[in-house]
Each structure stands twice: as C-alpha cells, then as structure tokens.
Motif scaffolding. Structure first.
Motif, PDB file in Angstrom:
ATOM      1  N   THR A  61      23.936  37.313  76.538  1.00 15.46           N
ATOM      2  CA  THR A  61      23.528  37.995  77.643  1.00 15.46           C
ATOM      3  C   THR A  61      24.458  36.761  78.361  1.00 15.46           C
ATOM      4  N   ILE A  62      24.950  36.808  79.531  1.00 14.23           N
ATOM      5  CA  ILE A  62      25.874  36.323  80.567  1.00 14.23           C
ATOM      6  C   ILE A  62      25.216  35.667  81.098  1.00 14.23           C
ATOM      7  N   TYR A  63      24.438  34.420  82.007  1.00 12.04           N
ATOM      8  CA  TYR A  63      23.862  34.642  83.582  1.00 12.04           C
ATOM      9  C   TYR A  63      24.971  34.679  85.149  1.00 12.04           C
ATOM     10  N   CYS A  64      25.343  35.012  85.600  1.00 14.26           N
ATOM     11  CA  CYS A  64      26.443  34.792  86.651  1.00 14.26           C
ATOM     12  C   CYS A  64      25.640  34.913  87.828  1.00 14.26           C
ATOM     13  N   ASP A  65      25.508  34.214  88.550  1.00 17.15           N
ATOM     14  CA  ASP A  65      24.935  33.845  90.430  1.00 17.15           C
ATOM     15  C   ASP A  65      26.285  35.025  90.871  1.00 17.15           C
ATOM     16  N   SER A  66      26.811  35.692  91.151  1.00 20.99           N
ATOM     17  CA  SER A  66      27.521  36.357  91.798  1.00 20.99           C
ATOM     18  C   SER A  66      27.269  38.091  91.594  1.00 20.99           C
ATOM     19  N   LEU A  67      26.667  38.687  92.442  1.00 23.44           N
ATOM     20  CA  LEU A  67      26.953  39.438  92.514  1.00 23.44           C
ATOM     21  C   LEU A  67      27.330  40.821  92.605  1.00 23.44           C
ATOM     22  N   SER A  68      28.324  40.214  92.911  1.00 23.68           N
ATOM     23  CA  SER A  68      29.936  40.897  93.337  1.00 23.68           C
ATOM     24  C   SER A  68      30.108  41.627  91.477  1.00 23.68           C
ATOM     25  N   ALA A  69      30.295  40.636  90.857  1.00 28.52           N
ATOM     26  CA  ALA A  69      31.602  40.099  89.163  1.00 28.52           C
ATOM     27  C   ALA A  69      30.137  41.220  88.455  1.00 28.52           C
ATOM     28  N   VAL A  70      29.011  40.250  88.932  1.00 26.09           N
ATOM     29  CA  VAL A  70      28.011  41.733  87.752  1.00 26.09           C
ATOM     30  C   VAL A  70      28.310  43.279  88.165  1.00 26.09           C
ATOM     31  N   LYS A  71      28.585  43.319  89.397  1.00 21.71           N
ATOM     32  CA  LYS A  71      28.674  44.719  89.804  1.00 21.71           C
ATOM     33  C   LYS A  71      29.769  45.170  89.605  1.00 21.71           C
ATOM     34  N   MET A  72      31.152  44.171  89.077  1.00 19.49           N
ATOM     35  CA  MET A  72      32.584  44.885  88.709  1.00 19.49           C
ATOM     36  C   MET A  72      32.329  44.761  86.599  1.00 19.49           C
ATOM     37  N   THR A  73      31.313  43.906  86.778  1.00 16.73           N
ATOM     38  CA  THR A  73      30.926  44.116  85.192  1.00 16.73           C
ATOM     39  C   THR A  73      30.552  45.679  84.845  1.00 16.73           C
ATOM     40  N   GLN A  74      29.591  45.949  85.656  1.00 17.11           N
ATOM     41  CA  GLN A  74      28.716  47.357  85.508  1.00 17.11           C
ATOM     42  C   GLN A  74      28.940  48.340  85.917  1.00 17.11           C
ATOM     43  N   ASN A  75      30.643  48.531  86.569  1.00 15.95           N
ATOM     44  CA  ASN A  75      31.130  49.326  87.417  1.00 15.95           C
ATOM     45  C   ASN A  75      32.430  50.046  86.813  1.00 15.95           C
ATOM     46  N   PRO A  76      33.097  50.307  85.823  1.00 16.89           N
ATOM     47  CA  PRO A  76      34.096  51.052  85.445  1.00 16.89           C
ATOM     48  C   PRO A  76      35.292  50.946  86.799  1.00 16.89           C
ATOM     49  N   VAL A  77      34.924  52.029  87.781  1.00 18.92           N
ATOM     50  CA  VAL A  77      35.936  52.324  88.768  1.00 18.92           C
ATOM     51  C   VAL A  77      36.760  51.187  89.433  1.00 18.92           C
ATOM     52  N   GLN A  78      37.923  51.628  89.553  1.00 21.77           N
ATOM     53  CA  GLN A  78      38.618  50.504  89.991  1.00 21.77           C
ATOM     54  C   GLN A  78      38.398  51.622  92.371  1.00 21.77           C
ATOM     55  N   HIS A  79      38.634  49.732  92.448  1.00 18.67           N
ATOM     56  CA  HIS A  79      38.218  49.873  94.204  1.00 18.67           C
ATOM     57  C   HIS A  79      39.896  49.037  93.949  1.00 18.67           C
ATOM     58  N   GLU A  80      40.501  49.096  95.591  1.00 19.67           N
ATOM     59  CA  GLU A  80      41.082  48.925  96.255  1.00 19.67           C
ATOM     60  C   GLU A  80      41.299  47.177  96.160  1.00 19.67           C
ATOM     61  N   ARG A  81      40.526  46.349  96.275  1.00 12.35           N
ATOM     62  CA  ARG A  81      40.255  44.784  96.430  1.00 12.35           C
ATOM     63  C   ARG A  81      40.475  44.517  94.547  1.00 12.35           C
ATOM     64  N   THR A  82      39.912  45.097  93.702  1.00 13.79           N
ATOM     65  CA  THR A  82      39.678  44.804  92.047  1.00 13.79           C
ATOM     66  C   THR A  82      40.710  45.351  91.148  1.00 13.79           C
TER      67      THR A  82
END
Length: 95
Positions: free
Chosen positions: A17-38
């Motif tokens: 388990t890695i604890y991260c204080d960035s909700l954006s970073a957590v969501k990027m690890t869980q969602n494999p969909v590529q977005h324009e910004r990523t």
C-alpha cells in the motif's frame, strides 16, 4: 520493495500500500483510460498503474495533514513539521 524483502527474512504481503495525498494521482493509477492531459506521463506512472491493475500495489488517498513523508520531501510550516515529526516519534538531537 520485493527485492529488499527477498534479501531479508520477511515474507512480503501483497498488495503493498502506498499512501498519496494527491487525489489526481490516485485516480490516474486506478483508471487506465488515457486523457489528453495525461498522454505524456512518464514511464513510472505507467509502471505503477500496471502494478495496481495486477493487484501487486494499492494506492490509497491520505489527507495532507497525515502525510508522514512530507517532512522529508518539502518545506513545511514549523507547527506542521513538529506535529508530523512527533507522529514519527523522532526527536531533535539539539534539545
């Protein structure tokens, strides 16, 4: 971590388990969909996402006020620094 545990007499527990204080970073690890910004994210983010999808790693959100790594990674206000260091049970050698 796995390589370190192999050298020590410790049985690794998956997922780590890695604890991260960035909700954006957590969501990027869980969602494999590529977005324009990523689309230009570095290799380490893709590696982390693959580890999450293979259930070897879990990334959880933690409040910034509880992020115990912050005293080692950034400048903090004195009261925040002292509070987090005390939670780690670290003491100043100059007291």
């Amino acid at each position: 971590m796995t390589a370190l545990f192999r050298q020590l007499p410790v049985q690794p527990q998956h997922p780590y388990t890695i604890y991260c204080d960035s909700l954006s970073a957590v969501k990027m690890t869980q969602n494999p969909v590529q977005h324009e910004r990523t689309k230009h994210i570095e290799v380490d983010c893709h590696f982390t996402r693959d580890q999450v999808l293979s259930n070897k790693l879990k990334v959880q959100h933690i409040s910034t006020t509880l992020q115990l790594a912050d005293p080692f990674t950034k400048a903090l206000p004195v009261h925040t620094f002292v509070d987090l260091i005390s939670k780690l049970n670290l003491k100043s050698i100059h007291v």
